[in-house]
Every structure is written in structure tokens, then in C-alpha cells.
Write a protein that holds these residues in place. Sequence first.
Motif, short mmCIF file in Angstrom:
data_model
loop_
_atom_site.label_atom_id
_atom_site.label_comp_id
_atom_site.label_asym_id
_atom_site.label_seq_id
_atom_site.Cartn_x
_atom_site.Cartn_y
_atom_site.Cartn_z
N PRO A 97 -33.16 -114.29 50.25
CA PRO A 97 -33.15 -113.18 49.33
C PRO A 97 -32.36 -113.51 48.07
O PRO A 97 -31.64 -114.50 48.01
CB PRO A 97 -32.40 -112.11 50.13
N THR A 98 -32.51 -112.64 47.09
CA THR A 98 -31.60 -112.66 45.95
C THR A 98 -30.31 -111.95 46.38
O THR A 98 -30.22 -111.44 47.49
CB THR A 98 -32.23 -111.91 44.77
N VAL A 133 -38.06 -106.16 41.06
CA VAL A 133 -38.02 -106.50 39.64
C VAL A 133 -38.89 -107.74 39.41
O VAL A 133 -38.64 -108.81 39.99
CB VAL A 133 -36.56 -106.79 39.18
N THR A 134 -39.92 -107.58 38.57
CA THR A 134 -40.91 -108.64 38.38
C THR A 134 -40.27 -109.96 37.95
O THR A 134 -40.60 -111.02 38.50
CB THR A 134 -41.95 -108.20 37.32
N GLU A 135 -39.35 -109.90 36.98
CA GLU A 135 -38.74 -111.14 36.48
C GLU A 135 -37.95 -111.85 37.59
O GLU A 135 -37.99 -113.09 37.70
CB GLU A 135 -37.78 -110.83 35.31
N LEU A 187 -37.65 -116.10 41.74
CA LEU A 187 -37.59 -116.44 43.17
C LEU A 187 -38.76 -117.36 43.55
O LEU A 187 -38.59 -118.36 44.26
CB LEU A 187 -37.62 -115.15 43.98
N LYS A 188 -39.95 -117.02 43.06
CA LYS A 188 -41.12 -117.88 43.30
C LYS A 188 -40.89 -119.27 42.73
O LYS A 188 -41.21 -120.29 43.36
CB LYS A 188 -42.37 -117.26 42.65
N LYS A 189 -40.32 -119.32 41.52
CA LYS A 189 -40.05 -120.61 40.86
C LYS A 189 -39.09 -121.43 41.71
O LYS A 189 -39.28 -122.64 41.91
CB LYS A 189 -39.48 -120.35 39.47
N ARG A 190 -38.04 -120.76 42.23
CA ARG A 190 -37.08 -121.48 43.08
C ARG A 190 -37.77 -121.96 44.35
O ARG A 190 -37.53 -123.09 44.81
CB ARG A 190 -35.89 -120.55 43.41
N GLY A 191 -38.61 -121.13 44.93
CA GLY A 191 -39.36 -121.53 46.13
C GLY A 191 -40.22 -122.75 45.87
O GLY A 191 -40.30 -123.66 46.70
N GLU A 192 -40.82 -122.82 44.68
CA GLU A 192 -41.68 -123.95 44.32
C GLU A 192 -40.88 -125.22 44.02
O GLU A 192 -41.40 -126.33 44.16
CB GLU A 192 -42.57 -123.57 43.12
N GLU A 193 -39.62 -125.05 43.60
CA GLU A 193 -38.75 -126.22 43.45
C GLU A 193 -38.40 -126.79 44.83
O GLU A 193 -38.31 -128.01 45.00
CB GLU A 193 -37.46 -125.83 42.71
N ILE A 194 -38.21 -125.90 45.79
CA ILE A 194 -37.86 -126.34 47.16
C ILE A 194 -39.09 -126.94 47.83
O ILE A 194 -39.02 -128.01 48.44
CB ILE A 194 -37.29 -125.15 47.96
#
Length: 462
Positions: free
Chosen positions: A276-277, A290-292, A297-304
Amino acid sequence: MSHDVSALPGRFDVAVIGAGVVGCALARRFALAGARVAVIEKAVDILDGASKGNSAILHTGFDAPVGSLEQSCVEAGYAEYLEIHGKLGLPLIKSGALVVAWSEEEEALLPTLMEQAHQNGVADVEALDETAMRRAEPSLGKGARAAFRVPREHLIDPWSAPYAYLLQAIENGAEVLRGAEVTAGRRSDNGWVLETSRGTVDAGLVINAAGLWGDLLDEKLIGRRDFHIKPRKGQFVVYDKPAAKLASHILLPVPNKITKGVVVCRTAFGNLLVGPTAEDQDDREHAVLVTETLEALKKRGEEILPALKDQQVTAIYAGLRPATEFKDYRITAHDRTYITVGGIRSTGLSAALGIAQHVLKLAELNLAAPADPVWPTVPNISEFFSRDWQTEGHGGIVCHCELATKREIQKALDGPLPTKSLAGLKRRTRVTMGRCQGFFCSAEIARLTEGHFDRPMAEKAQ
């Protein structure tokens, strides 16, 4: 409601206020010890506060503060879950976890975290260099530098567990009062008379397990609060089931002083979760998406896990954790008639059974445990074990995304703890929680649940 109307007849040894995971575990522990237990919940269904949104991990407590109450409760709760889950029909998905370092600074912290795990009695952690780490998790992003494995971190069903705890309490004599907010309380000669929106409850011991409202309830009942709840919002992104193949372990970050950080893991229901955040807020009721933040969070998931870029998001959700100004849990016996169980943050699911053991000792009640307690089993809704749709006579599949059957829905609507809301039915059966988010099955669910819910599905929210 007249103050003189009894909501639950007779006198109870214990009244637990709050039917989140901790309240359900407390009810079970005291009922199995021989107490007459009342559970009072202001929502129409259980698990409607902090317990409805979490990451569904059974933690060892390897990273808890050494010597803390949290650490001892997580350790005891973990051990008891392993001991009882089979008897209650609860799933355990043995996955293990990797704590992954993504920077030079984080990599330098790994030996300290491993030493902390050893001090917390988790002696089987294992350091992995980059080669071993990538062998264990080939889909990890390029930035991953090193890791250590925690073999006994596992995945569980976060809703069936507390439901099973409360069901066992009921089967052993506990009573549950839902839709009843505690509005006041007065001390009696040998305990309390609690006033609720549905009448009074008479109890010798009151246990405040009100979660996000715990400090305010203390103020209402004992005129003081020793901590202040500052809700911490956690937003989550849930990917469709094909994404689950991208990670076999729970992927944990190196924690910081504020949060354990963003986790990537499979769920007991066959999805992949990122979150979670950790966002502090004042509102105790609403966890606004919150969309942003979700995009970040999606971006962080894609980095992982870079391959997540090609996967579909099934759902997004948010939960609130009852954080306080203190690092540790706030569990206090104020006197022989009142115990506060507060500040149970993200480890509540893992620690609940251990918290209940601890509070039973604090209570010092003179009880006689039943010689032959009842052990009910709950239906399995985890993807990893056999489901109702695989057995005959299920009446047909209603929710095709999550393979929830008519028989599962009907069972959730009756019995000793019938669900009274769509949110409650979701937690019991997974209906409407799949790829189509209820688009195809909602009409049939509305028909099947007619007359059962506090607010019919067809009734528009005011």
C-alpha cells in the motif's frame, strides 16, 4: 431507544466493542476460555473498518521492533494460525518473501535487518546475492541489487480468517450485536452497562477493540485517551489473475521509519497486488482513491516487475490503518473492568490471535474452559484449494469471474452470522470482485439477496 431496553439479555463476562479482525480473535479466545461474550459492532457487517483492506500476508514479525509488544503478538499469532488453520478450514499459501534492496543505501541495510530478524527469533533468513535473487525471481526489474529470503512469510485469506474466529466464538456461546454503536457507558457495581443505539449491554469486562475509533471510545467511556488515532491510508492496485505468475515470493521493500513500503505479492484469490501507500489523514471513515497516487503505485510496481506493463488492472481499493503517535501497539488494562486494545496497524491480521492471548492474560478472569469446544469450518474461497464450484449440487455459478456459486451465496445469507450487505457478501464469497467488477452478475445477486440486506442492492445510495 430507551436506555432501559436490553439489546442482549442477561449479563456477559466480556463485551468486545468492534468486530474487526482483532475483535473477532478476542471473542474467540474469551469464548474458548469459558467466558460469556458479547460482540458489539456499529456497522451492519463485520470487518467493515480497518480490517476490510490489507495486504493479506501472514507475517513472522521478522522486522518488528525487537522486544516490542507487536513483535511478541505477531510471533504468537503466527504460531496459533499455523496450529488452527486446518481445523477451521482456512488456507495457507506457503510462498516465502524476499526483502529486496534497490539502492546502495538499502543494500547496506540488509545485514542489519537480517540481524533484527535473528533477534526476533526468525533464524532461517537467508542472504541472496544478485545471481541467487534473480534465480529465485527472474522477473525482477533491473534496479534490484540484492535480497534476503524470509521462508516462512505466507499468504492467507484476510476475510475468512476473522470470520472463522467469530464463527467459532458464536458456536461456543458468544453473541453478536451488529448495527449498534456504543453511545455511552456507566459503571455498575461489578462492571459496566453499555448504552448502544440498539439498547443496553451488561458486562463485567469491556474490551475496546474499536480500531479507527478506539481513542474516541476511550474518551467516551473512561474520560481519557492515552493515544490519538491518525488514520493512515493505504491505496492498492490489483492486477488480473495472469499477472500472478510474475512473482512466486512476496516481494518486500527495505522498510523506513514511516512505513513498511510498497509490497508486490500474489493474493489468496489468484491475483497480484501492489501496495500500500502510506498517507496520513484526519478522516476516519473515507479512504478516497487518488488517480495520481495510483498511477505512481503502478509505476513503482512496473519498476519492481517490468512485465506488469502488459497486465490488466482488475481493481483498485484503499484501506485505513489506525496509526498512532507511538510505534508500538497501545494495549492497556486500565482496571479489572476495562481494557483498551489500540493502535493495531498493518500487522493486525498476523497478530490478532496473539493479541487475544495477551489480553486474556491481562484480564485475569476466573473462567472454566469448555471441555469439548466446537470447531466449525468455513467455506474456502482461496484459488489455491478446492472450491464449491468443483462439487456437485452448487446450484450454478453466479459470478463467473470469481467462480462463486449460488450455494455459496445462499450459505453466506443464513447461518449463525448471516451477511447483511453487499460488502459483507463480497468478503464471504468474492462476488463482483473479478474482472467485470459485477457488470454481469449484479442483477442475479440483487435477486438472490432480496430481503437479506440492510439496504437492498437496487436502492440507490442517498
